[in-house]
Design a protein around this motif. Structure first.
Motif, mmCIF file in Angstrom:
data_model
loop_
_atom_site.group_PDB
_atom_site.id
_atom_site.type_symbol
_atom_site.label_atom_id
_atom_site.label_comp_id
_atom_site.label_asym_id
_atom_site.label_seq_id
_atom_site.Cartn_x
_atom_site.Cartn_y
_atom_site.Cartn_z
ATOM 1 N N SER A 1 0.945 -1.298 -0.062
ATOM 2 C CA SER A 1 -0.059 -0.113 0.145
ATOM 3 C C SER A 1 0.884 1.550 -0.078
ATOM 4 O O SER A 1 0.482 2.265 -0.514
ATOM 5 C CB SER A 1 -0.974 0.118 1.176
ATOM 6 N N THR A 2 1.797 1.257 0.679
ATOM 7 C CA THR A 2 3.001 2.451 0.509
ATOM 8 C C THR A 2 3.527 2.756 -0.689
ATOM 9 O O THR A 2 3.861 3.989 -0.897
ATOM 10 C CB THR A 2 4.027 2.184 1.657
ATOM 11 N N PHE A 3 3.463 1.731 -1.512
ATOM 12 C CA PHE A 3 3.862 2.075 -2.922
ATOM 13 C C PHE A 3 2.968 3.314 -3.749
ATOM 14 O O PHE A 3 3.605 4.044 -4.249
ATOM 15 C CB PHE A 3 3.772 1.073 -3.720
ATOM 16 N N HIS A 4 1.717 3.482 -3.123
ATOM 17 C CA HIS A 4 0.972 4.449 -3.788
ATOM 18 C C HIS A 4 0.918 5.738 -2.737
ATOM 19 O O HIS A 4 -0.018 6.762 -3.041
ATOM 20 C CB HIS A 4 -0.618 3.954 -3.946
ATOM 21 N N THR A 5 1.565 5.709 -1.623
ATOM 22 C CA THR A 5 1.272 6.974 -0.732
ATOM 23 C C THR A 5 2.562 7.607 -0.368
ATOM 24 O O THR A 5 2.618 8.537 -0.367
ATOM 25 C CB THR A 5 0.361 6.510 0.505
ATOM 26 N N HIS A 6 3.388 6.734 -0.181
ATOM 27 C CA HIS A 6 4.996 7.346 0.436
ATOM 28 C C HIS A 6 5.592 7.791 -0.819
ATOM 29 O O HIS A 6 5.798 7.350 -1.851
ATOM 30 C CB HIS A 6 5.716 6.269 0.720
ATOM 31 N N GLY A 7 6.239 9.167 -0.405
ATOM 32 C CA GLY A 7 7.038 9.865 -1.465
ATOM 33 C C GLY A 7 7.708 11.035 -0.747
ATOM 34 O O GLY A 7 7.538 11.153 0.665
ATOM 35 N N THR A 8 8.806 11.528 -1.232
ATOM 36 C CA THR A 8 9.540 12.553 -0.653
ATOM 37 C C THR A 8 9.376 13.722 -1.373
ATOM 38 O O THR A 8 9.595 13.852 -2.601
ATOM 39 C CB THR A 8 10.902 12.365 -0.262
#
Length: 320
Positions: free
Chosen positions: A304-311
Protein backbone atom coordinates in the motif's frame (compact mmCIF):
# COMPACT_ATOMS: atom_id res chain seq x y z
CA UNK A 1 12.71 22.67 -33.02
CA UNK A 2 11.96 19.05 -32.21
CA UNK A 3 14.47 16.74 -30.51
CA UNK A 4 15.27 13.31 -31.90
CA UNK A 5 14.80 10.10 -29.98
CA UNK A 6 18.24 9.47 -28.53
CA UNK A 7 19.08 13.15 -28.01
CA UNK A 8 19.19 12.33 -24.30
CA UNK A 9 21.89 9.71 -23.87
CA UNK A 10 21.33 8.74 -20.26
CA UNK A 11 20.51 9.85 -16.74
CA UNK A 12 23.55 11.77 -15.58
CA UNK A 13 23.24 12.59 -11.90
CA UNK A 14 20.70 13.29 -9.15
CA UNK A 15 20.62 15.64 -6.19
CA UNK A 16 18.93 14.09 -3.17
CA UNK A 17 17.80 16.10 -0.17
CA UNK A 18 17.87 14.45 3.24
CA UNK A 19 16.86 15.55 6.71
CA UNK A 20 19.29 13.01 8.21
CA UNK A 21 22.48 13.85 6.39
CA UNK A 22 24.99 11.82 8.41
CA UNK A 23 22.82 8.70 8.36
CA UNK A 24 22.10 9.08 4.64
CA UNK A 25 25.80 9.54 3.93
CA UNK A 26 26.52 6.30 5.82
CA UNK A 27 23.85 4.52 3.74
CA UNK A 28 25.31 5.54 0.38
CA UNK A 29 28.99 5.49 1.30
CA UNK A 30 29.15 2.41 3.51
CA UNK A 31 26.23 0.18 2.57
CA UNK A 32 26.11 0.94 -1.16
CA UNK A 33 29.93 1.23 -1.43
CA UNK A 34 29.73 4.60 -3.18
CA UNK A 35 32.87 6.74 -3.15
CA UNK A 36 33.02 10.37 -2.05
CA UNK A 37 34.65 12.45 -4.76
CA UNK A 38 34.05 16.04 -3.66
CA UNK A 39 32.21 18.58 -1.54
CA UNK A 40 30.61 21.96 -2.23
CA UNK A 41 29.06 23.93 0.57
CA UNK A 42 26.98 21.49 2.62
CA UNK A 43 26.69 18.96 -0.24
CA UNK A 44 28.77 15.87 -0.85
CA UNK A 45 29.26 14.20 -4.26
CA UNK A 46 29.26 10.40 -4.43
CA UNK A 47 29.75 7.98 -7.30
CA UNK A 48 28.99 4.37 -8.06
CA UNK A 49 31.99 2.30 -9.04
CA UNK A 50 31.29 1.97 -12.78
CA UNK A 51 29.62 5.26 -13.71
CA UNK A 52 32.09 6.80 -16.14
CA UNK A 53 31.34 10.38 -15.05
CA UNK A 54 32.73 11.98 -11.92
CA UNK A 55 29.65 11.61 -9.75
CA UNK A 56 26.23 10.02 -9.52
CA UNK A 57 24.56 11.48 -6.41
CA UNK A 58 24.77 14.89 -4.78
CA UNK A 59 23.60 14.53 -1.19
CA UNK A 60 22.38 17.79 0.33
CA UNK A 61 21.01 18.42 3.84
CA UNK A 62 17.50 19.93 3.92
CA UNK A 63 14.67 20.27 6.41
CA UNK A 64 12.66 17.83 4.27
CA UNK A 65 13.94 14.95 2.16
CA UNK A 66 13.19 14.75 -1.55
CA UNK A 67 14.71 15.24 -4.96
CA UNK A 68 16.58 18.30 -6.19
CA UNK A 69 18.12 18.84 -9.60
CA UNK A 70 18.18 15.82 -11.91
CA UNK A 71 20.60 16.14 -14.83
CA UNK A 72 20.57 14.22 -18.12
CA UNK A 73 23.48 14.03 -20.53
CA UNK A 74 22.70 14.95 -24.13
CA UNK A 75 24.08 12.77 -26.91
CA UNK A 76 25.97 15.61 -28.61
CA UNK A 77 26.34 19.41 -28.59
CA UNK A 78 23.74 19.56 -31.38
CA UNK A 79 21.35 17.39 -29.36
CA UNK A 80 21.77 19.73 -26.39
CA UNK A 81 20.83 22.72 -28.56
CA UNK A 82 17.77 20.90 -29.91
CA UNK A 83 16.63 19.98 -26.41
CA UNK A 84 17.08 23.51 -25.09
CA UNK A 85 15.15 24.92 -28.05
CA UNK A 86 12.35 22.39 -27.67
CA UNK A 87 11.99 23.16 -23.96
CA UNK A 88 11.85 26.90 -24.61
CA UNK A 89 9.31 26.48 -27.42
CA UNK A 90 7.12 24.45 -25.08
CA UNK A 91 6.88 27.44 -22.75
CA UNK A 92 8.72 25.76 -19.91
CA UNK A 93 11.18 28.62 -19.63
CA UNK A 94 14.66 27.59 -18.67
CA UNK A 95 18.09 29.19 -18.62
CA UNK A 96 21.68 28.38 -19.39
CA UNK A 97 24.02 28.08 -16.40
CA UNK A 98 27.71 27.40 -16.00
CA UNK A 99 28.51 23.83 -15.16
CA UNK A 100 29.24 22.49 -11.70
CA UNK A 101 31.76 19.91 -10.53
CA UNK A 102 32.80 18.26 -13.75
CA UNK A 103 29.77 19.20 -15.85
CA UNK A 104 29.87 21.81 -18.61
CA UNK A 105 27.23 24.41 -19.56
CA UNK A 106 23.75 23.16 -18.63
CA UNK A 107 20.24 24.17 -19.60
CA UNK A 108 18.02 24.26 -16.49
CA UNK A 109 14.22 23.97 -16.52
CA UNK A 110 11.33 22.29 -14.76
CA UNK A 111 8.93 19.63 -15.97
CA UNK A 112 5.17 20.37 -15.90
CA UNK A 113 4.99 19.01 -12.34
CA UNK A 114 7.68 21.34 -11.04
CA UNK A 115 10.61 18.90 -10.79
CA UNK A 116 13.91 20.71 -11.52
CA UNK A 117 15.92 19.24 -14.40
CA UNK A 118 18.87 20.09 -16.58
CA UNK A 119 20.54 18.81 -19.73
CA UNK A 120 24.24 19.07 -20.51
CA UNK A 121 26.83 17.56 -22.84
CA UNK A 122 30.34 18.47 -21.67
CA UNK A 123 31.47 16.28 -18.81
CA UNK A 124 34.65 15.15 -17.08
CA UNK A 125 35.30 11.43 -17.07
CA UNK A 126 36.33 9.90 -13.76
CA UNK A 127 40.05 9.32 -13.38
CA UNK A 128 40.76 6.44 -11.01
CA UNK A 129 43.67 6.83 -8.59
CA UNK A 130 43.95 4.48 -5.62
CA UNK A 131 40.86 2.70 -6.99
CA UNK A 132 42.38 1.94 -10.38
CA UNK A 133 40.77 -1.18 -11.89
CA UNK A 134 42.58 -4.26 -13.15
CA UNK A 135 40.53 -4.04 -16.36
CA UNK A 136 40.88 -0.69 -18.11
CA UNK A 137 37.40 -0.90 -19.66
CA UNK A 138 35.67 -0.17 -16.33
CA UNK A 139 35.66 3.13 -14.49
CA UNK A 140 37.16 2.04 -11.18
CA UNK A 141 37.92 -0.97 -9.03
CA UNK A 142 35.07 -3.21 -7.87
CA UNK A 143 34.58 -2.25 -4.19
CA UNK A 144 33.96 -5.79 -2.93
CA UNK A 145 31.85 -4.75 0.04
CA UNK A 146 28.28 -3.71 0.73
CA UNK A 147 25.75 -3.67 -2.08
CA UNK A 148 28.34 -2.72 -4.75
CA UNK A 149 25.94 -0.45 -6.65
CA UNK A 150 27.41 -0.43 -10.15
CA UNK A 151 25.58 2.48 -11.77
CA UNK A 152 22.71 4.89 -11.46
CA UNK A 153 19.81 3.38 -13.39
CA UNK A 154 16.55 5.37 -13.43
CA UNK A 155 14.24 7.79 -11.66
CA UNK A 156 10.51 7.54 -10.93
CA UNK A 157 8.73 10.82 -10.23
CA UNK A 158 5.40 11.30 -8.52
CA UNK A 159 3.20 13.70 -10.48
CA UNK A 160 -0.19 15.32 -10.04
CA UNK A 161 -0.91 14.80 -13.75
CA UNK A 162 0.81 11.84 -15.42
CA UNK A 163 -0.64 12.57 -18.86
CA UNK A 164 0.75 16.10 -18.98
CA UNK A 165 4.21 14.90 -18.02
CA UNK A 166 4.00 12.02 -20.49
CA UNK A 167 3.27 14.48 -23.30
CA UNK A 168 6.23 16.55 -22.15
CA UNK A 169 8.50 13.48 -22.15
CA UNK A 170 7.50 12.41 -25.65
CA UNK A 171 7.07 15.71 -27.46
CA UNK A 172 9.53 18.01 -25.70
CA UNK A 173 12.33 15.60 -24.74
CA UNK A 174 11.89 13.15 -27.64
CA UNK A 175 11.54 10.06 -25.47
CA UNK A 176 9.79 6.83 -26.41
CA UNK A 177 7.54 4.94 -24.04
CA UNK A 178 7.71 1.27 -23.23
CA UNK A 179 4.71 0.53 -20.97
CA UNK A 180 1.89 2.27 -19.12
CA UNK A 181 -1.02 1.61 -16.77
CA UNK A 182 -4.47 2.87 -17.86
CA UNK A 183 -7.19 2.97 -15.22
CA UNK A 184 -10.86 2.20 -15.81
CA UNK A 185 -11.63 5.95 -15.72
CA UNK A 186 -9.26 6.49 -18.65
CA UNK A 187 -6.54 8.18 -16.63
CA UNK A 188 -2.92 7.01 -16.74
CA UNK A 189 -1.61 5.74 -13.41
CA UNK A 190 2.03 5.43 -14.49
CA UNK A 191 4.06 5.77 -17.69
CA UNK A 192 7.54 4.38 -18.44
CA UNK A 193 9.89 6.18 -20.87
CA UNK A 194 13.25 5.26 -22.35
CA UNK A 195 16.19 7.22 -23.71
CA UNK A 196 17.55 4.40 -25.88
CA UNK A 197 17.22 0.63 -25.97
CA UNK A 198 17.10 0.05 -22.22
CA UNK A 199 13.47 -0.62 -21.33
CA UNK A 200 13.07 2.49 -19.15
CA UNK A 201 14.98 5.42 -17.69
CA UNK A 202 12.30 7.91 -16.62
CA UNK A 203 8.93 7.12 -15.04
CA UNK A 204 5.96 9.23 -13.96
CA UNK A 205 3.56 7.77 -11.40
CA UNK A 206 0.36 9.38 -10.21
CA UNK A 207 0.64 11.07 -6.83
CA UNK A 208 -2.43 9.71 -5.08
CA UNK A 209 -2.20 12.52 -2.53
CA UNK A 210 -2.53 15.13 -5.29
CA UNK A 211 0.80 16.82 -4.61
CA UNK A 212 3.36 18.05 -7.12
CA UNK A 213 7.14 17.91 -7.30
CA UNK A 214 7.66 14.78 -5.22
CA UNK A 215 9.92 11.75 -5.67
CA UNK A 216 8.75 8.15 -5.87
CA UNK A 217 12.21 6.57 -6.06
CA UNK A 218 15.63 6.48 -7.64
CA UNK A 219 17.23 3.20 -8.68
CA UNK A 220 20.69 1.71 -8.81
CA UNK A 221 21.77 -1.29 -10.86
CA UNK A 222 23.97 -3.97 -9.31
CA UNK A 223 25.42 -6.72 -11.49
CA UNK A 224 23.08 -9.63 -10.84
CA UNK A 225 19.86 -10.79 -9.23
CA UNK A 226 21.98 -12.47 -6.57
CA UNK A 227 23.46 -9.06 -5.66
CA UNK A 228 19.93 -7.83 -4.97
CA UNK A 229 19.24 -10.85 -2.74
CA UNK A 230 22.46 -10.20 -0.84
CA UNK A 231 21.51 -6.52 -0.53
CA UNK A 232 18.33 -7.54 1.31
CA UNK A 233 20.47 -9.33 3.91
CA UNK A 234 22.77 -6.32 4.24
CA UNK A 235 19.84 -3.98 4.82
CA UNK A 236 18.26 -6.40 7.28
CA UNK A 237 21.47 -6.57 9.32
CA UNK A 238 21.84 -2.78 9.34
CA UNK A 239 18.30 -1.84 10.31
CA UNK A 240 17.28 -0.38 6.95
CA UNK A 241 13.52 -0.48 6.31
CA UNK A 242 12.75 -2.94 3.48
CA UNK A 243 9.51 -1.81 1.90
CA UNK A 244 9.00 -4.47 -0.78
CA UNK A 245 10.81 -7.34 -2.46
CA UNK A 246 13.01 -8.98 -3.48
CA UNK A 247 10.54 -9.89 -6.20
CA UNK A 248 9.87 -9.48 -9.92
CA UNK A 249 7.84 -6.65 -11.44
CA UNK A 250 5.16 -7.43 -13.98
CA UNK A 251 5.86 -4.21 -15.88
CA UNK A 252 9.21 -4.36 -17.68
CA UNK A 253 10.00 -7.56 -15.73
CA UNK A 254 12.56 -5.92 -13.45
CA UNK A 255 13.80 -7.92 -10.46
CA UNK A 256 13.58 -5.43 -7.60
CA UNK A 257 14.15 -4.49 -3.98
CA UNK A 258 12.80 -1.28 -2.42
CA UNK A 259 14.14 0.26 0.78
CA UNK A 260 13.97 3.64 2.50
CA UNK A 261 17.35 5.28 3.05
CA UNK A 262 17.56 6.96 6.49
CA UNK A 263 16.24 10.27 5.15
CA UNK A 264 13.09 8.53 3.92
CA UNK A 265 13.83 8.62 0.18
CA UNK A 266 12.77 5.38 -1.49
CA UNK A 267 15.68 3.58 -3.17
CA UNK A 268 15.32 0.68 -5.59
CA UNK A 269 17.90 -1.89 -6.62
CA UNK A 270 16.97 -3.26 -10.00
CA UNK A 271 18.32 -5.14 -13.00
CA UNK A 272 16.39 -2.91 -15.40
CA UNK A 273 19.17 -3.03 -17.98
CA UNK A 274 18.69 -6.76 -18.42
CA UNK A 275 15.75 -6.22 -20.79
CA UNK A 276 16.36 -4.32 -24.03
CA UNK A 277 13.83 -3.04 -26.54
CA UNK A 278 15.56 -3.54 -29.88
CA UNK A 279 12.52 -3.11 -32.13
CA UNK A 280 12.56 0.34 -33.76
CA UNK A 281 8.75 0.15 -34.08
CA UNK A 282 8.04 -0.96 -30.51
CA UNK A 283 4.46 -0.21 -29.45
CA UNK A 284 3.95 0.56 -25.74
CA UNK A 285 2.33 -2.20 -23.70
CA UNK A 286 -0.85 -0.99 -21.97
CA UNK A 287 -1.89 -2.61 -18.68
CA UNK A 288 -5.45 -2.41 -17.39
CA UNK A 289 -6.54 -1.72 -13.84
CA UNK A 290 -7.78 -5.30 -13.50
CA UNK A 291 -4.47 -6.71 -14.72
CA UNK A 292 -2.51 -4.62 -12.22
CA UNK A 293 -4.72 -5.76 -9.35
CA UNK A 294 -3.22 -9.23 -9.85
CA UNK A 295 -0.03 -7.92 -8.28
CA UNK A 296 3.56 -8.43 -9.32
CA UNK A 297 4.85 -11.07 -11.71
CA UNK A 298 4.87 -13.95 -9.21
CA UNK A 299 1.67 -12.91 -7.46
CA UNK A 300 2.88 -10.70 -4.60
CA UNK A 301 0.46 -7.81 -4.11
CA UNK A 302 1.81 -4.29 -4.47
CA UNK A 303 2.34 -2.87 -0.99
CA UNK A 304 0.00 0.00 0.00
CA UNK A 305 2.83 2.46 0.74
CA UNK A 306 3.86 2.22 -2.91
CA UNK A 307 0.88 4.48 -3.67
CA UNK A 308 1.28 6.93 -0.77
CA UNK A 309 4.92 7.23 0.34
CA UNK A 310 6.99 9.85 -1.42
CA UNK A 311 9.40 12.63 -0.56
CA UNK A 312 9.08 15.30 0.59
CA UNK A 313 6.60 13.65 2.95
CA UNK A 314 3.01 14.82 3.34
CA UNK A 315 1.48 14.91 6.79
CA UNK A 316 -0.59 11.74 6.48
CA UNK A 317 -0.19 8.35 8.19
CA UNK A 318 2.53 6.34 6.47
CA UNK A 319 1.49 2.68 6.62
CA UNK A 320 4.40 0.31 7.13
Amino acid sequence: MKPHHGDIAHLGNIELFTDKFDESYWFFNDLLAMREVGRAGESVFLRTWDDYENWSIRLTPRAASGVGLVAHRAASPEALERLAGSIQEAGLGGEWRDGEFGVGPSFHFTDPDGHPMSVYYETAWYQASDDKPALKNQASRFPGHGVNARRLDHINYLAANVEENATFSAEVLGLKDSELIRLDNGRTAAHWFRFGQKSYDLVYSADNLGASGRLHHIAFAPDTREDILKAADIFLENGIHIESGPHKHTINQTFFLYVYEPGGNRIEFANAGARLLLAPDWEPVVWSEAERKKGQAWGMQTISTFHTHGTPPIDVPDER
